[in-house]
Design an enzyme around this catalytic site. Structure first.
Site, PDB file in Angstrom:
ATOM      1  N   CYS A   1      -0.967   1.292  -5.827  1.00  0.00           N
ATOM      2  CA  CYS A   1      -0.971  -0.043  -6.431  1.00  0.00           C
ATOM      3  C   CYS A   1      -1.778   0.049  -7.716  1.00  0.00           C
ATOM      4  CB  CYS A   1      -1.505  -1.105  -5.483  1.00  0.00           C
ATOM      5  SG  CYS A   1      -3.205  -0.890  -4.976  1.00  0.00           S
ATOM      6  N   SER A   2      -2.244  -1.072  -8.242  1.00  0.00           N
ATOM      7  CA  SER A   2      -2.874  -1.014  -9.558  1.00  0.00           C
ATOM      8  C   SER A   2      -4.151  -0.183  -9.547  1.00  0.00           C
ATOM      9  CB  SER A   2      -3.145  -2.415 -10.073  1.00  0.00           C
ATOM     10  OG  SER A   2      -4.099  -3.033  -9.254  1.00  0.00           O
TER      11      SER A   2
END
Lengths: 434, 101
Positions: free
Chosen positions: B8-9
Site C-alpha cells: 500500500c502507500s
C-alpha cells in the site's frame, strides 16, 4: 446520483493514474522519501532543543549553551534539506531509466552546487545554508530533473572512453560515467554563466522570484488549502489514496513553507506561514487519518448499537490512534457511501477554517516547521508541531467539532445496520423454529 | 512455501492484514511467508514473491505493478475493499492462494 458518481470515478481514476505514474512526480515523491529519515532526525532535535519552559528551569545561559551544542543536528540536516531531496530525485529518476542511479544522484547535487551562489557578504568559498534549504528547494527539484535527463541522454549516446584491451573491465567501466557527467555539468556551468549577465545574477534568484515565492504565497492561503483538502477527501471517497495523490503535487510547496517557518523559528522571529507540511499532516491528517476519523471511532463507541459498527470500532481504534484508518474508510464504509458523503467532505473544511483562524488570530501558534511523523498520535502531534500546548488543545477541540458534524449521519448509519441485523436474526429464528 | 507480498502507500494498513493472514494460515496449516511494504519497495520485492496484492486505495498503481509483475511472472490483484476494511485475513489469504494456484 449513481450516474454522477460514475462520471466522477471515470474522471478521477485517470487523474490519479496520471499523477501517480508521472515519471517526474514519482521521482519527486520517492526523492522526498529518501530525505525523510534525515528530515525527521533534524526535526526531533529541533523539538528537543526548543523544549518549552526549559529556559526557566535551567536558566538563560545554560539554555543558550544547550541550544548551541544541539544546533548542528538540525543545521546539518533540516537547514540543508534541499541537498538530500536533490540526491534522492536524481537517484530515483535515473533508476527509473535503468541507469547507474548513484551517479544520477551525485550529478544532480553537483549541478545544483554549480548553480548555487558561492559568495556570502563578499566572502568567497562559502555557501549560505539558505540556498541549500527552503529557498533552494525549487531550483534543486528542477535541477535534479534536468540533470538526470541530460545524464540519461549522454549515457544513451554511448559516449565512452575506449580503453586499450589490456585494461581490466572494472577500470574501463569506472570511466563510463565520466563523459556523460562532464557534459551534463558543463551545461549547468553554461546556465550559471548565462544568468550572471541577467538582472537576476543567479538561477536561484530567478526561480525564487519568478516561481517559488508567488507559488508558495498562493498555496499558503486559506482558499488554496481548502481546495487541496477537498481534493484529498474526494479522491478518498472513491477509494483512492487522496493523500498520496495530492501530496505528489503539493509536497514541494508545503515542505518549502515548513522550512521557511523553521528558519524563522530557530532565529526567534515571527513565523511567516500558517499553512505548511505540518498544518496538513498534524491538523488535517493527524487526527486519526485522512478525514479525521478518530472522531468517527469515538462516535462509534458513544452511539454505536449495531454489531457491525461496534466490531469496526474495536478493529479500527488501535490503528486509528496512529492515524492509519483504512479499516474505517473501507469498513464503515466511507467509500461511495452517500450517507456519509456530507460529513466526509464538510468536516475537514470546517476544521481547516477553524485551525487557520485560530493560528491567524494568534490563539494557537502556527506549526514551527519541524516535521512530525504522520503516525504520531493526535494531540501529541499538534503540540509537537506547534511547540505549544495550544496545538494539542486545538486538536481536541477539532475532534469535538468533527464528532458533531458526523453525529446525525452516524446515527442514521447505525440505525440501518442495527435494523438489518435484527431482521437477519428474526428471520434466522423463524427458519430455526420451522 | 507460499510467498505473499502486500503493498500500500506506506505499508502501514496492509501490515494490519499481515498479522491476520498469518493467523489464518496457521489455522489452515498452510506454510506462508507474508509481508507488507510501501509501494516503491514493492517493485523490488516482487522478485521474491509468488503473488502481489495491492490495497484498494492504491488501485491506480495496478497498471504500473503489472508491467514488472509480468516480467517476474507473478499474478497481481487488488484486495477486495470490504475484506480490507474488515481486516479479513482469511478472505485475503484464500484469494492469494487462489491466485498462486
Amino acid at each position: 446520483m449513481n450516474k454522477f458518481m460514475e462520471v466522477l470515478e471515470n474522471f478521477l481514476m485517470p487523474v490519479a493514474d496520471r499523477l501517480n505514474n508521472n515519471r517526474y512526480l514519482t521521482a519527486l515523491r520517492d526523492g522526498f522519501m529518501v530525505a525523510l529519515p534525515i528530515i525527521i532526525f533534524g526535526s526531533i532535535f529541533v523539538v528537543i532543543a526548543n523544549l518549552p519552559f526549559l529556559d526557566a528551569l535551567i536558566g538563560e545561559d545554560a539554555y543558550k549553551e544547550y541550544q548551541r551544542v544541539l544546533g548542528p543536528a538540525s543545521a546539518g540536516t533540516l537547514s540543508i534539506m534541499a541537498t538530500f531531496v536533490i540526491v534522492g530525485i536524481g537517484y530515483k529518476l535515473t533508476e527509473q531509466y535503468g541507469g547507474e542511479a548513484i551517479y544520477g544522484g551525485v550529478t544532480a547535487l553537483a549541478a545544483f552546487l554549480i548553480l548555487t551562489p558561492q559568495v556570502v557578504d563578499d566572502v568567497t568559498g562559502v555557501i549560505s545554508t539558505e540556498s541549500l534549504g527552503s529557498k533552494g528547494m525549487f531550483v534543486g527539484i528542477f535541477t535534479a530533473f534536468i540533470s538526470a535527463e541530460l545524464y540519461r541522454y549522454f549515457v544513451g549516446k554511448d559516449l565512452t572512453i575506449k580503453m586499450p584491451s589490456g585494461v581490466p573491465g572494472a577500470v574501463s567501466r569506472s570511466f563510463s560515467a565520466l563523459l556523460p557527467i562532464t557534459f551534463t555539468l558543463t551545461i549547468f556551468l553554461g546556465i550559471r554563466i548565462l544568468f550572471l549577465y541577467t538582472p537576476f545574477e543567479t538561477v536561484q534568484n530567478f526561480i525564487y522570484t519568478v516561481v517559488q515565492a508567488p507559488l508558495t504565497a498562493l498555496s499558503s492561503g486559506l482558499p488554496a488549502t481548502i481546495v487541496a483538502v477537498l481534493m484529498i477527501q474526494i479522491f478518498w471517497f472513491f477509494g483512492l489514496h487522496g493523500q498520496i495523490i495530492v501530496n505528489s503535487v503539493m509536497d514541494p510547496i508545503w515542505y518549502s513553507l515548513a522550512n521557511e517557518n523553521l528558519d524563522a523559528f530557530k532565529a526567534g522571529e515571527q513565523l511567516p506561514h500558517i499553512v505548511n507540511k505540518q498544518f496538513i499532516d498534524s491538523f488535517i491528517v493527524g487526527m486519526g487519518g485522512s478525514g479525521m476519523t478518530l472522531a468517527v471511532i469515538i462516535g462509534i463507541f458513544l452511539i454505536g448499537k449495531s454489531r457491525q459498527l461496534k466490531e469496526l470500532g474495536k478493529l479500527g481504534a488501535p490503528a486509528g490512534i496512529f492515524n492509519v484508518n483504512e479499516p474505517i474508510i473501507f469498513g464503515l464504509p466511507i467509500i461511495m457511501n452517500p450517507i456519509v458523503f456530507i460529513p466526509w467532505m464538510l468536516a475537514p473544511v470546517i476544521v481547516t477554517i477553524i485551525t487557520y483562524g485560530a493560528m491567524a488570530t494568534g490563539i494557537v501558534p502556527p506549526p514551527t516547521g519541524v516535521i512530525v511523523p504522520w503516525t504520531t498520535p493526535t494531540i501529541l502531534n499538534g503540540a509537537i508541531a506547534t511547540n505549544s500546548w495550544q496545538g494539542g488543545v486545538l486538536q481536541a477541540f477539532n475532534i469535538g467539532v468533527v464528532f458533531l458534524v458526523w453525529w446525525p449521519f452516524l446515527q442514521v448509519l447505525d440505525k440501518r445496520y442495527y435494523e438489518s441485523e435484527e431482521e437477519e436474526e428474526t428471520s434466522g429464528e423463524i427458519r430455526q423454529s420451522s | 512455501m507460499k510467498r505473499i507480498l502486500l503493498a500500500c502507500s506506506a505499508g502501514m494498513s496492509t501490515s494490519l492484514l499481515v498479522t491476520k493472514m498469518q493467523e489464518a494460515a496457521q489455522t489452515k496449516g498452510v506454510e506462508c511467508e507474508i509481508w507488507a511494504v510501501a509501494q516503491d519497495r514493492a517493485m523490488k520485492d516482487m522478485e521474491k514473491a509468488d503473488v502481489l496484492l495491492i490495497g484498494p486505495q492504491m488501485r491506480f498503481m495496478k497498471r504500473k505493478f503489472e508491467k514488472t509483475a509480468g516480467e517476474v511472472g507473478i499474478p497481481v490483484d487488488i484486495i477486495d475493499p470490504m475484506a480490507y476494511g474488515r481486516v479479513d485475513g482469511e478472505a485475503v489469504l484464500s484469494k492469494a492462494l487462489d491466485l498462486i494456484g
